[in-house]
Motif scaffolding. Sequence first.
Motif, PDB file in Angstrom:
ATOM      1  N   LEU A  26       0.857  -1.185   0.000  1.00 42.84           N
ATOM      2  CA  LEU A  26       0.000   0.000   0.000  1.00 42.84           C
ATOM      3  C   LEU A  26       0.887   1.227   0.000  1.00 42.84           C
ATOM      4  O   LEU A  26       1.740   1.379   0.875  1.00 42.84           O
ATOM      5  CB  LEU A  26      -0.901   0.012   1.237  1.00 42.84           C
ATOM      6  N   GLY A  27       0.725   2.083  -0.997  1.00 43.51           N
ATOM      7  CA  GLY A  27       1.503   3.311  -1.084  1.00 43.51           C
ATOM      8  C   GLY A  27       0.643   4.491  -0.678  1.00 43.51           C
ATOM      9  O   GLY A  27      -0.531   4.556  -1.027  1.00 43.51           O
ATOM     10  N   LEU A  28       1.229   5.431   0.078  1.00 43.00           N
ATOM     11  CA  LEU A  28       0.479   6.591   0.579  1.00 43.00           C
ATOM     12  C   LEU A  28       1.145   7.883   0.150  1.00 43.00           C
ATOM     13  O   LEU A  28       2.361   8.019   0.193  1.00 43.00           O
ATOM     14  CB  LEU A  28       0.411   6.535   2.114  1.00 43.00           C
ATOM     15  N   ARG A  29       0.311   8.831  -0.256  1.00 41.30           N
ATOM     16  CA  ARG A  29       0.751  10.183  -0.575  1.00 41.30           C
ATOM     17  C   ARG A  29      -0.338  11.150  -0.143  1.00 41.30           C
ATOM     18  O   ARG A  29      -1.482  10.752   0.083  1.00 41.30           O
ATOM     19  CB  ARG A  29       1.065  10.333  -2.059  1.00 41.30           C
ATOM     20  N   VAL A  30       0.014  12.421  -0.042  1.00 46.39           N
ATOM     21  CA  VAL A  30      -0.952  13.483   0.256  1.00 46.39           C
ATOM     22  C   VAL A  30      -1.047  14.362  -0.980  1.00 46.39           C
ATOM     23  O   VAL A  30      -0.046  14.883  -1.469  1.00 46.39           O
ATOM     24  CB  VAL A  30      -0.517  14.300   1.497  1.00 46.39           C
ATOM     25  N   ASN A  31      -2.267  14.506  -1.487  1.00 45.08           N
ATOM     26  CA  ASN A  31      -2.491  15.337  -2.677  1.00 45.08           C
ATOM     27  C   ASN A  31      -2.858  16.772  -2.325  1.00 45.08           C
ATOM     28  O   ASN A  31      -2.710  17.668  -3.147  1.00 45.08           O
ATOM     29  CB  ASN A  31      -3.568  14.733  -3.563  1.00 45.08           C
ATOM     30  N   HIS A  32      -3.389  16.978  -1.112  1.00 46.70           N
ATOM     31  CA  HIS A  32      -3.730  18.338  -0.660  1.00 46.70           C
ATOM     32  C   HIS A  32      -3.587  18.387   0.850  1.00 46.70           C
ATOM     33  O   HIS A  32      -4.081  17.502   1.553  1.00 46.70           O
ATOM     34  CB  HIS A  32      -5.164  18.700  -1.056  1.00 46.70           C
ATOM     35  N   LEU A  33      -2.912  19.421   1.331  1.00 43.34           N
ATOM     36  CA  LEU A  33      -2.747  19.625   2.764  1.00 43.34           C
ATOM     37  C   LEU A  33      -3.171  21.043   3.096  1.00 43.34           C
ATOM     38  O   LEU A  33      -2.500  21.997   2.733  1.00 43.34           O
ATOM     39  CB  LEU A  33      -1.291  19.381   3.185  1.00 43.34           C
ATOM     40  N   GLY A  34      -4.336  21.156   3.746  1.00 42.91           N
ATOM     41  CA  GLY A  34      -4.839  22.457   4.167  1.00 42.91           C
ATOM     42  C   GLY A  34      -4.546  22.668   5.647  1.00 42.91           C
ATOM     43  O   GLY A  34      -3.793  21.905   6.258  1.00 42.91           O
ATOM     44  N   SER A  35      -5.182  23.657   6.222  1.00 39.46           N
ATOM     45  CA  SER A  35      -4.964  23.911   7.646  1.00 39.46           C
ATOM     46  C   SER A  35      -5.814  22.989   8.522  1.00 39.46           C
ATOM     47  O   SER A  35      -5.426  22.662   9.640  1.00 39.46           O
ATOM     48  CB  SER A  35      -5.251  25.373   7.980  1.00 39.46           C
ATOM     49  N   SER A  36      -6.952  22.550   7.997  1.00 38.94           N
ATOM     50  CA  SER A  36      -7.815  21.659   8.786  1.00 38.94           C
ATOM     51  C   SER A  36      -8.265  20.425   8.004  1.00 38.94           C
ATOM     52  O   SER A  36      -9.077  19.650   8.488  1.00 38.94           O
ATOM     53  CB  SER A  36      -9.042  22.414   9.301  1.00 38.94           C
ATOM     54  N   SER A  37      -7.728  20.250   6.798  1.00 44.42           N
ATOM     55  CA  SER A  37      -8.114  19.073   6.012  1.00 44.42           C
ATOM     56  C   SER A  37      -6.908  18.536   5.249  1.00 44.42           C
ATOM     57  O   SER A  37      -5.936  19.249   5.012  1.00 44.42           O
ATOM     58  CB  SER A  37      -9.240  19.411   5.029  1.00 44.42           C
ATOM     59  N   VAL A  38      -7.020  17.262   4.885  1.00 45.43           N
ATOM     60  CA  VAL A  38      -5.966  16.603   4.118  1.00 45.43           C
ATOM     61  C   VAL A  38      -6.623  15.593   3.188  1.00 45.43           C
ATOM     62  O   VAL A  38      -7.582  14.926   3.567  1.00 45.43           O
ATOM     63  CB  VAL A  38      -4.923  15.922   5.047  1.00 45.43           C
ATOM     64  N   THR A  39      -6.131  15.523   1.957  1.00 45.20           N
ATOM     65  CA  THR A  39      -6.613  14.542   0.999  1.00 45.20           C
ATOM     66  C   THR A  39      -5.508  13.527   0.735  1.00 45.20           C
ATOM     67  O   THR A  39      -4.422  13.892   0.277  1.00 45.20           O
ATOM     68  CB  THR A  39      -7.055  15.208  -0.318  1.00 45.20           C
ATOM     69  N   TYR A  40      -5.799  12.267   1.078  1.00 45.90           N
ATOM     70  CA  TYR A  40      -4.857  11.167   0.926  1.00 45.90           C
ATOM     71  C   TYR A  40      -5.140  10.417  -0.362  1.00 45.90           C
ATOM     72  O   TYR A  40      -6.289  10.339  -0.803  1.00 45.90           O
ATOM     73  CB  TYR A  40      -5.020  10.140   2.051  1.00 45.90           C
ATOM     74  N   GLU A  41      -4.091   9.821  -0.921  1.00 39.87           N
ATOM     75  CA  GLU A  41      -4.245   8.890  -2.027  1.00 39.87           C
ATOM     76  C   GLU A  41      -3.473   7.630  -1.683  1.00 39.87           C
ATOM     77  O   GLU A  41      -2.358   7.706  -1.168  1.00 39.87           O
ATOM     78  CB  GLU A  41      -3.698   9.489  -3.315  1.00 39.87           C
ATOM     79  N   VAL A  42      -4.089   6.485  -1.954  1.00 34.82           N
ATOM     80  CA  VAL A  42      -3.471   5.193  -1.675  1.00 34.82           C
ATOM     81  C   VAL A  42      -3.416   4.387  -2.970  1.00 34.82           C
ATOM     82  O   VAL A  42      -4.439   4.208  -3.636  1.00 34.82           O
ATOM     83  CB  VAL A  42      -4.261   4.403  -0.606  1.00 34.82           C
ATOM     84  N   GLY A  43      -2.214   3.936  -3.305  1.00 34.66           N
ATOM     85  CA  GLY A  43      -2.042   3.008  -4.422  1.00 34.66           C
ATOM     86  C   GLY A  43      -1.932   1.609  -3.853  1.00 34.66           C
ATOM     87  O   GLY A  43      -1.197   1.375  -2.893  1.00 34.66           O
ATOM     88  N   VAL A  44      -2.696   0.678  -4.413  1.00 37.27           N
ATOM     89  CA  VAL A  44      -2.686  -0.714  -3.951  1.00 37.27           C
ATOM     90  C   VAL A  44      -1.985  -1.547  -5.019  1.00 37.27           C
ATOM     91  O   VAL A  44      -2.487  -1.699  -6.132  1.00 37.27           O
ATOM     92  CB  VAL A  44      -4.116  -1.235  -3.694  1.00 37.27           C
TER      93      VAL A  44
END
Length: 154
Positions: A88-106
């Motif tokens: 499982l690979g993890l990255r962050v596509n967006h990092l705000g002050s109160s939110s984060v968008t993760y992406e996972v490659g399987v």
Amino acid sequence: MSKSEGSLKHRRRSDYPFFLSYRTRWSDNDQYSHINNSVYYHLFDSIVNSYLITNCALEPAKSKRIGLVVSSHCQFYSPLSFPMVLDLGLRVNHLGSSSVTYEVGVFEEGKDTPGAVGGYTHVFVESASRKSAKMDDAVRTGLSKLVVEDRSKL
């Protein structure tokens, strides 16, 4: 298929800065002998929360701020099934002050192309009141190490 969905199919291992291995279980398979789609969301939760706990000093039962999932998605590209070992690979596509968008490659162990790509967005809230809050500095610092510029949008 949207442009972003098409670019997800072309992800490679090198697009993800953090990995976690997962040994599939017999119970992960559905009647069609591949991993049931609901299991992918368990995998997403496992890698995200493992990272938050080990690299961001998050203690879910004790933290004053927690992340709640507000949206999720998954695109399937090739079947995966027991008894495979998955990476499982993890990255962050967006990092705000109160939110984060993760992406996972399987990925099937040893393969460079993903069998599925998905993820979700966390909005951080005060654990008691559930009111929106800025993420803790330790969480933000840890997550900033996973931010990857998406070259497909340039």
